[in-house]
Design a protein around this motif. Structure first.
Motif, mmCIF file in Angstrom:
data_model
loop_
_atom_site.group_PDB
_atom_site.id
_atom_site.type_symbol
_atom_site.label_atom_id
_atom_site.label_comp_id
_atom_site.label_asym_id
_atom_site.label_seq_id
_atom_site.Cartn_x
_atom_site.Cartn_y
_atom_site.Cartn_z
ATOM 1 N N CYS A 59 23.707 33.524 59.552
ATOM 2 C CA CYS A 59 23.290 32.518 60.540
ATOM 3 C C CYS A 59 23.182 33.135 61.933
ATOM 4 O O CYS A 59 22.206 32.873 62.660
ATOM 5 C CB CYS A 59 24.263 31.342 60.552
ATOM 6 N N SER A 119 21.697 23.153 54.397
ATOM 7 C CA SER A 119 21.363 22.054 55.300
ATOM 8 C C SER A 119 21.551 22.481 56.764
ATOM 9 O O SER A 119 22.397 23.339 57.060
ATOM 10 C CB SER A 119 22.241 20.836 55.011
ATOM 11 N N PRO A 120 20.774 21.868 57.675
ATOM 12 C CA PRO A 120 20.937 22.186 59.096
ATOM 13 C C PRO A 120 22.342 21.881 59.609
ATOM 14 O O PRO A 120 22.866 22.595 60.460
ATOM 15 C CB PRO A 120 19.901 21.299 59.788
ATOM 16 N N ARG A 121 22.962 20.857 59.086
ATOM 17 C CA ARG A 121 24.325 20.505 59.511
ATOM 18 C C ARG A 121 25.314 21.601 59.114
ATOM 19 O O ARG A 121 26.215 21.944 59.871
ATOM 20 C CB ARG A 121 24.719 19.170 58.889
ATOM 21 N N TYR A 122 25.134 22.143 57.909
ATOM 22 C CA TYR A 122 25.996 23.238 57.459
ATOM 23 C C TYR A 122 25.788 24.466 58.344
ATOM 24 O O TYR A 122 26.747 25.159 58.679
ATOM 25 C CB TYR A 122 25.710 23.553 55.988
ATOM 26 N N ALA A 131 18.291 26.892 58.269
ATOM 27 C CA ALA A 131 18.617 26.160 57.049
ATOM 28 C C ALA A 131 17.525 26.360 55.999
ATOM 29 O O ALA A 131 17.816 26.606 54.824
ATOM 30 C CB ALA A 131 18.781 24.666 57.359
ATOM 31 N N ASP A 137 24.901 24.432 61.515
ATOM 32 C CA ASP A 137 25.592 24.157 62.776
ATOM 33 C C ASP A 137 27.099 24.374 62.641
ATOM 34 O O ASP A 137 27.732 24.948 63.528
ATOM 35 C CB ASP A 137 25.300 22.730 63.247
ATOM 36 N N ASN A 138 27.667 23.913 61.527
ATOM 37 C CA ASN A 138 29.110 24.094 61.306
ATOM 38 C C ASN A 138 29.473 25.573 61.198
ATOM 39 O O ASN A 138 30.490 26.014 61.754
ATOM 40 C CB ASN A 138 29.564 23.354 60.051
ATOM 41 N N SER A 153 18.316 25.681 64.127
ATOM 42 C CA SER A 153 19.142 25.379 62.952
ATOM 43 C C SER A 153 18.291 24.988 61.749
ATOM 44 O O SER A 153 18.578 25.388 60.621
ATOM 45 C CB SER A 153 20.124 24.250 63.269
ATOM 46 N N ALA A 154 17.234 24.198 61.971
ATOM 47 C CA ALA A 154 16.382 23.770 60.862
ATOM 48 C C ALA A 154 15.675 24.960 60.218
ATOM 49 O O ALA A 154 15.551 25.028 58.989
ATOM 50 C CB ALA A 154 15.356 22.753 61.344
#
Length: 145
Positions: free
Chosen positions: A20, A40-43, A34, A45-46, A30-31
Motif C-alpha cells: 500500500c 476494499s478501499p476501507r481496508y 484497492a 485506508d486501515n 485508496s480506490a
C-alpha cells in the motif's frame, strides 16, 4: 545505511503495509490501490493508518516516503513504476465476466458509456429487425399484419 532502530521499525510493517505504501508513493488514491491489490478501499485506508502509526509519520505520503528512502538504502529490488494505475477509458472493456476477470471492474464512466451505447443501439436494432421482417413478408407475397 539503515540503523538497527529503523530496521526494527520497518520490520514491523507487513507485506500488505509495504504494498500500500509503495502505491501511495506513486500518488495513487485508496480506490486505485484497492483495485490494484484486489482489496476494499476501507481496508487500504486501515492498512495505511497502521503503517503511518508504526513509522510515526505525519501522513500516509510521509510514511510512503520513509519506506521508499529505507528501501533505497537497504534493497533496490523494488523499481519505481511509472505506469498509470487507471485502466484506459477507451477502448471500452467488455462488460461481461471473462476467465481473466471474473468480476466487473468497469469504472463509473465506462458503465455510463456502456449504458448510453445500449440505450442507442437497442431501438436501432429493433427497428432494423422489424424492417427485415416486413421486407421478407412483402417479398414472399404475404400481407403484413
Amino acid at each position: 545505511m539503515a540503523t538497527v532502530i529503523e530496521s526494527e521499525r520497518f520490520g514491523k510493517l507487513t507485506t500488505r503495509h509495504r504494498d500500500c505504501l509503495r502505491l501511495v508513493y506513486q500518488h495513487r488514491k485508496s480506490a486505485e490501490i484497492a483495485h490494484t491489490l484486489g482489496i476494499s478501499p476501507r481496508y487500504v485506508d486501515n492498512q495505511l493508518i497502521e503503517a503511518k502509526n508504526i513509522l510515526g509519520a505525519s501522513s500516509r505520503f510521509d510514511a510512503a516516503c520513509q519506506l521508499a528512502a529505507y528501501e533505497s538504502e537497504v534493497d533496490s529490488s523494488h523499481p519505481v513504476e511509472i505506469t498509470s494505475s487507471i485502466e484506459p477509458f477507451w477502448p471500452l472493456p467488455v462488460p461481461l465476466p471473462t476467465k481473466g476477470k471474473p468480476t466487473s471492474t468497469l469504472t463509473w464512466q465506462q458503465v455510463l458509456v456502456w449504458g448510453g451505447i445500449i440505450a442507442i443501439v437497442t431501438p436501432i436494432a429493433v427497428t432494423v429487425a422489424t424492417m427485415v421482417i416486413v421486407s421478407l413478408t412483402l417479398l414472399l407475397g404475404m400481407k403484413p399484419a
